[in-house]
Write a protein that holds these residues in place. Structure first.
Motif, PDB file in Angstrom:
ATOM      1  N   GLU B 216      27.326  30.321  49.500  1.00 55.57           N
ATOM      2  CA  GLU B 216      28.282  29.939  50.542  1.00 55.57           C
ATOM      3  C   GLU B 216      29.702  30.005  49.975  1.00 55.57           C
ATOM      4  OE1 GLU B 216      26.707  26.505  52.553  1.00 55.57           O
ATOM      5  OE2 GLU B 216      28.694  26.206  53.415  1.00 55.57           O
ATOM      6  N   LYS B 219      30.780  33.530  49.492  1.00 54.15           N
ATOM      7  CA  LYS B 219      31.124  34.189  50.754  1.00 54.15           C
ATOM      8  C   LYS B 219      32.488  33.731  51.242  1.00 54.15           C
ATOM      9  CE  LYS B 219      26.611  35.166  52.524  1.00 54.15           C
ATOM     10  NZ  LYS B 219      25.564  34.407  53.186  1.00 54.15           N
ATOM     11  N   LEU B 220      32.742  32.418  51.105  1.00 54.43           N
ATOM     12  CA  LEU B 220      34.048  31.884  51.533  1.00 54.43           C
ATOM     13  C   LEU B 220      35.171  32.527  50.723  1.00 54.43           C
ATOM     14  CD1 LEU B 220      33.305  28.114  52.101  1.00 54.43           C
ATOM     15  CD2 LEU B 220      33.843  29.851  53.807  1.00 54.43           C
ATOM     16  N   ASP B 221      34.845  32.840  49.476  1.00 54.69           N
ATOM     17  CA  ASP B 221      35.846  33.496  48.638  1.00 54.69           C
ATOM     18  C   ASP B 221      35.957  34.979  48.940  1.00 54.69           C
ATOM     19  OD1 ASP B 221      36.559  31.237  47.424  1.00 54.69           O
ATOM     20  OD2 ASP B 221      35.314  31.478  45.631  1.00 54.69           O
ATOM     21  N   GLY B 222      35.118  35.455  49.869  1.00 56.67           N
ATOM     22  CA  GLY B 222      35.225  36.842  50.300  1.00 56.67           C
ATOM     23  C   GLY B 222      34.448  37.835  49.463  1.00 56.67           C
ATOM     24  N   ALA B 223      33.364  37.398  48.780  1.00 59.32           N
ATOM     25  CA  ALA B 223      32.574  38.313  47.957  1.00 59.32           C
ATOM     26  C   ALA B 223      31.642  39.145  48.836  1.00 59.32           C
ATOM     27  CB  ALA B 223      31.763  37.529  46.939  1.00 59.32           C
ATOM     28  N   THR B 224      31.511  40.437  48.528  1.00 56.91           N
ATOM     29  CA  THR B 224      30.580  41.302  49.265  1.00 56.91           C
ATOM     30  C   THR B 224      29.176  41.086  48.709  1.00 56.91           C
ATOM     31  OG1 THR B 224      30.809  43.076  47.658  1.00 56.91           O
ATOM     32  CG2 THR B 224      32.389  43.056  49.489  1.00 56.91           C
ATOM     33  N   GLN B 227      28.842  42.361  45.243  1.00 53.68           N
ATOM     34  CA  GLN B 227      29.499  41.491  44.264  1.00 53.68           C
ATOM     35  C   GLN B 227      28.656  40.251  43.995  1.00 53.68           C
ATOM     36  OE1 GLN B 227      33.275  41.294  46.272  1.00 53.68           O
ATOM     37  NE2 GLN B 227      34.340  42.124  44.467  1.00 53.68           N
TER      38      GLN B 227
END
Lengths: 439, 324
Positions: B216, B219-224, B227
């Motif tokens: 989570e 994802k919030l940090d914008g990882a694909t 990644q």
């Protein structure tokens, strides 16, 4: 908590006890040590199928009278059993009687595993060909086993395909080579046969036919002549055919080999008297299309064959009742009823000469129903078996054969070099063990 | 009247007094040993004792005198280090070790790479039919090694293999898989086919235990998803990767089933193809248990050294990463 501990302790105690029990069960549970008084019970390790039925005849007939009861324990065949016997012997727990191939006898004797039964078998000698009997004495005055079955070598071929390709049955090895070449020309995808490096017995038999004596003794010394002139001749012959590409170089007893025999891709097989059984499993589709002829000879007019396989019944030094065991061994391999049963139940070809033409061998094997005189011919060929000479480390020589000749067959390289490797490794092993070897 | 029977603690002469503190302590101290007893006894009987006997045998040899026939011709004597020097000087054992090294260089990376890939794919959210796929990949592991080797062996034989039939029909070249270099591929293929599923399950289980918050946060940090796989999942399952690698190395050093099963089918596999086959051949083919014992001890020591070296290296790396 205490209950768990106790039950675990009980469980582990049982495990230990079971382990000990299994170990103890490995040996023969023969307790009576008195010789030939009162009932005797003997254990017999053998791989022959149906042997229990033959032994039943003994237990119900002569064995009952003499109070000697034999129990069969079915084993793996050949070399595996030798290892097992030696291991059991080390623990002093070898069975009373064992089945052993002729070439394994020196190894077993050298480990002091076999008892001398010359006294009990004096009458049996006359029932066997000299060349066969000599294998059980190792050239000494002792007798270490009674011959059971033999494997005189013969030439098997597809009668129908030989006709189709216009081939004659070769009577000499030169003709054999010519036949292979002729076939290759007529049908490039077909091979006369294959040189297989995965059964050393075949090569040993061929060398024996050529007159090789691999192990002999000179006074207190062994003489090893695996690369003698006769064997070199055999190695060169087959190496040449493989290099020329007129015989295949793939091993026998593989699914590919079965298929080649079944589809007529290979149309002949140099084998022994037991071949019908093997062919029946390998190539059931070609039943009735094969025929048997004597092995090709090295020079015209000769009449010699080698032997491939065959085994004997021996008494171990661990037996408490060697005399009783020898009595059984002699009965099993010389008595008419026993030999009949052996032929019927175990499918063996008996070593006893008079049994080779007895009732069980009047009709040809089912697979060779087309060749009515199969067994008459076989008995004739058996008489021409060349004597063999085995040594105390046949196992090492055989393993080296498989590796060295396997490599040479694969690379189509020099077979004589492979033969020299076999000789060197065998001698080196004997010297390492401390045998006196003449050079 | 019942209350009168009860006595308070500490009353002198109490018939139901507790045992003295020292007895309790002694019992408590001996308890662990008592629990250890069954395991220790079994370990000693079925593990330490046979190993000790093998080591003893490795320092002995059989000495034959004269023709070696008859009783008393064979004696077991001390050999010193002779069996060890013979084994180390035996080119077959060294060659076998090199062959196994080559085989391991193919098996271990391919098998673990595939296992990791499959585990990551199964763990991703988009996968369909996950339970079925998982089972399908794992299933070969349930097939006994000898059976697997036989199955593949038949498939490698040009005359009976359906693959060769298809290649033949398509007019494609038909390589000999049971010879030279391709033999290594053929053997590796059997091991990879059988072992990938097991290693995948180990890695997959460890992936499943990564807490959802981590993803989570990522994802919030914008990882694909890629990644996440590379920078979160793989580092977090590193311990299982180390474990599977460790098991694979040991299994490779002990390779025996596959080449032994393929041996009768081809001339290319010798009876001493792998070090363990050499041990087996010497013990049961040539009847020299002393030489075989020495070789077994050498192989065990080599395995031990390699395993410890690897574990140490892996531990050090993990500690370094933790320190960063």
């Amino acid at each position: 908590m205490p209950i768990t501990t106790r039950s675990r302790l009980v469980a582990s105690t049982i495990a230990v006890a079971l382990g000990a029990g299994t170990l103890a069960a490995c040996g023969s549970s023969d307790d009576d040590t008195e010789a030939s008084s009162g009932p005797v019970s003997l254990t017999y390790w053998t791989w022959a199928p149906g042997m229990d039925k033959v032994v039943d005849l003994w237990n119900k007939g002569p064995g009952k009278k003499e109070q000697i009861k034999v129990t069969v324990k079915k084993q793996a065949s050949g070399d595996t059993l030798v290892t097992k016997i030696l291991t059991a012997h080390k623990a002093g727990k070898a069975p009373d009687l064992v089945q052993a191939e002729y070439q394994a006898l020196p190894t077993l004797v050298s480990n002091d595993a076999l008892a001398d039964i010359s006294k009990e078998t004096a009458d049996a000698k006359s029932k066997f060909a000299d060349g066969v009997w000599q294998q059980t004495t190792l050239g000494t005055d002792a007798v270490y086993a009674v011959p059971q079955d033999i494997g005189p070598m013969m030439f098997y071929y597809r009668e129908d395909l030989f006709e189709k390709y216009g081939l004659e049955v070769p009577t000499t090895w030169d003709e054999f080579a010519e036949t292979a070449r002729k076939l290759k020309k007529k049908s490039p995808g077909t091979d006369l046969t294959t040189f297989s490096a995965n059964d050393s017995g075949l090569f040993a038999g061929l060398a024996q036919q050529a007159g090789a004596q691999w192990w002999t003794t000179e006074g207190d010394q062994w003489k090893v002549a695996i690369n003698d002139a006769a064997t070199q001749k055999v190695a060169k012959f087959w190496g040449g055919l493989v290099k020329e590409g007129v015989v295949d170089n793939q091993p026998m007893y593989t699914p590919a080999w079965n298929k080649a025999l079944n589809t007529g891709k290979q149309i002949a097989w140099v084998s022994a008297v037991w071949a019908p059984g093997t062919l029946n499993t390998a190539a059931p589709g070609t039943k009735g299309k094969w025929a048997m002829a004597p092995l090709p000879q090295w020079s015209e007019g000769e009449n010699v064959t080698g032997s491939w396989g065959g085994s004997s019944t021996a008494v171990t030094t661990d037996s408490d009742h060697p005399a009783a065991a020898a009595k059984f061994a002699a009965w099993l391999n010389t008595d008419g009823t026993a030999l009949q049963a052996l032929a019927k139940e175990s499918g063996i070809y008996p070593a006893a000469t008079n049994a080779q033409t007895s009732g069980a061998f009047t009709n040809p094997p089912e697979y060779f129903a087309n060749q009515a005189d199969f067994y008459t011919k076989a008995a004739e060929i058996a008489k021409s078996t060349a004597p063999s000479a085995w040594g105390p480390n046949v196992n090492v020589a055989y393993t080296t054969f498989k590796d060295a000749f396997g490599k040479a067959a694969k690379n189509k390289s020099d077979f004589v070099a492979a033969l020299n490797t076999m000789q060197d490794d065998t001698v080196a092993d004997m010297k390492k063990q401390g045998f006196e070897v003449a050079q | 009247m019942t209350t009168a029977r009860r006595r308070p603690y500490g009353v002198k002469g109490a018939p139901y007094a507790h045992p003295s503190p020292t007895t309790t302590l002694r019992r408590a101290r001996s308890a662990p040993y008592f629990f250890l007893l069954p395991a220790t006894v079994l370990f000693l009987l079925f593990f330490a004792l046979p190993i000790g006997y093998a080591v003893y045998l490795s320092f002995r040899k059989v000495r034959v005198s004269g023709l070696g026939l008859g009783s008393g011709a064979r004696k077991e004597v001390w050999a010193g280090l002779q069996n060890y020097t013979d084994a180390l000087g035996d080119s077959e054992l060294v060659d076998g070790a090199l062959r196994v090294l080559g085989y391991g260089c193919i098996v271990v990376p391919v098998m673990l790479g595939l296992a990791l890939l499959f585990a990551l794919m199964l763990d991703s959210e988009r996968v369909r039919l996950a339970p079925f796929t998982r089972l399908a990949i794992f299933l070969p592991y349930a097939i006994p090694g000898v059976v697997a080797a036989l199955l593949w062996g038949f498939l490698y034989l040009p005359d009976v293999s359906p693959f060769y039939f298809v290649l033949d029909r398509l007019g494609l070249p038909q390589p000999d898989l049971l010879d030279g270099g391709p033999l290594y591929l053929a053997l590796s293929n059997i091991a990879v086919w059988g072992g990938t599923g097991f290693n995948m399950i180990v890695i997959y289980t460890s992936l499943q235990s990564i807490p959802a918050e981590v993803y989570e946060a990522a994802k919030l940090d914008g990882a694909t998803p890629t990644q996440i796989a590379l920078r979160i999942k793989i580092p977090m399952v590193a311990p299982s990767l180390v474990l599977t690698f460790f098991f694979s190395i040991i299994a490779t050093l002990q390779v025996f089933n596959e080449p032994t099963t393929l041996r009768p089918l081809t001339n290319s596999v010798s009876s001493t193809w792998s070090p363990l086959m050499k041990v087996y051949q010497d013990a049961f083919g040539n009847g020299d248990i002393h030489a075989a014992a020495a070789q077994a001890v050498i192989i065990a020591l080599a395995t031990l050294v390699l395993s410890f070296a690897f574990l140490r290296a892996a531990n050090r790396r993990q500690k370094q990463e933790a320190a960063r």
